[in-house]
Design an enzyme around this catalytic site. Sequence first.
Site, mmCIF file in Angstrom:
data_model
loop_
_atom_site.group_PDB
_atom_site.id
_atom_site.type_symbol
_atom_site.label_atom_id
_atom_site.label_comp_id
_atom_site.label_asym_id
_atom_site.label_seq_id
_atom_site.Cartn_x
_atom_site.Cartn_y
_atom_site.Cartn_z
ATOM 1 N N GLU A 4 0.886 -1.157 0.000
ATOM 2 C CA GLU A 4 0.000 0.000 0.000
ATOM 3 C C GLU A 4 0.919 1.201 0.000
ATOM 4 O OE1 GLU A 4 -1.650 3.201 0.958
ATOM 5 O OE2 GLU A 4 -2.044 2.356 2.933
ATOM 6 N N CYS A 39 -1.897 9.189 2.703
ATOM 7 C CA CYS A 39 -1.698 8.654 1.351
ATOM 8 C C CYS A 39 -2.843 9.025 0.417
ATOM 9 C CB CYS A 39 -1.479 7.156 1.400
ATOM 10 S SG CYS A 39 -2.700 6.296 2.391
#
Lengths: 232, 242
Positions: A4, A39
Amino acid sequence: MWLELGGKSANIVFEDAPDMEAAAQAAAWGIRFNSGQMCTAPTRLLLQSSIAKTFIDRVAQILKEVKIGDPFDPSTQMGPIANAKQLNTIKKYVDSARSRNVEEILKGSEVEKDGFWFTPTVFGSVSPDDSLAQEEIFGPVLTVMTFETEKEAIQIANNSVYGLAAAIWTSNLSRAHKVSRKLKAGTVWVNCYEEGDMTVPFGGMKRSGNGRDKSIHALEKYLEMKTTWVQL
Amino acid sequence: MIETITGWQSLVSTLSLSTTHLIGSDRLSSPEQIPVVSPATGKVIGSIPRGTKVEIDLAVSAARRAFDLGPWPKMSPRERKEYMLKFADNIEKHRDELAALVTLEMGKPISDSWGIELRALIRTIQWFAEMADKIYDETPQVGEDAVALITREPVGVVGVVTPWNFPLTLTAWKIAPALAVGCTLVVKPSEISSLSVIRLAELALDQKLAKNLECTTMSMHLPLLVQLQRDANFCTTQLIQT
């Protein structure tokens, strides 16, 4: 191996957004929450040109009023940058943009106190190929771009090595679905940002990673399938 | 939630910050410590152990033993659910402390640490706990002269490397589903945000979860690429200095 990774998420506001104030609040929140170190942060703000000026003025106004301070004060909205290295990265991008004379709508800066601090910064009229629009800064630095048509918005949004998240603000149901389908992103929010719960998967396309966390689908990472065939 | 800055400051003054690795139920000190710097003040507030190949091999071996010989993968999914729900309850009891550690080490505003980070941690563990005993396998229709089964088995030892921006949320997103299906874990938090994750592992130990799980935590100096190779019988790790 499941990864990720980063993102450079496009937050697309059309002139028919149902609630401009909600959209502006979300755009401002998304760039200052966790000091921009998220993110999925909506770091690329794509505005339809007819509403761009009013919208960005409002976002800048909200960001100017953000309460920055001691992270142990329960009323603090924005704390420091997490470490010295990250602060230097942010400064490097901001200094570089300034040296290229990129339009600066809100001029952020370090704060004269101990620790690692940087206030929200907004750059306007950025070219979609500029490093400000392409690279993940991981700090409170917002890059604003404008578009005329739906097609152009999709083109700018997908012009990225990342594909973690995106958002669309529109009252047009067909447009919401059509644009959502065309966006190369693991999550698309419509008329909201960063919403969701445990039932929906989270993860990225392209260089934002592979595999999904959250939801029943997260289990697939940790399970292997076996076939057993029994002849009777 | 504590409502004043002085209330939080007095809680912080009582915190004992872990300085060891946690491997199974053993605390392992390290000859070398990495300083933890408060981003709000720039001051050193503690230290965490610097891991090496030695510690990661110990952690992986412990997790491997726990998977091969321990009760966790073998127990009924309902029991795993109950352990995980107790783990979530224990986190809830220590919610202020964990939130304070996150704010202390990486600077997230306390209202967000308590309200968002801890909420996500607790809900994630509860959600996957409830998932544990609700997984079904499949038996496709293959005709009357055969029976076919499609079953799902835990992959084994899972290596988890997590970042500093949401230290507990992102750790939970990995460990909760892995634990729910019976995997064991080696967790390496970011060196920027290890204090909260080590404390989380200690809370698992509190109610004997770690002993069963070998829910292990390590801290290493980055940049390191941890490559975990999975095999039916063994697990090796390689540290690649970059």
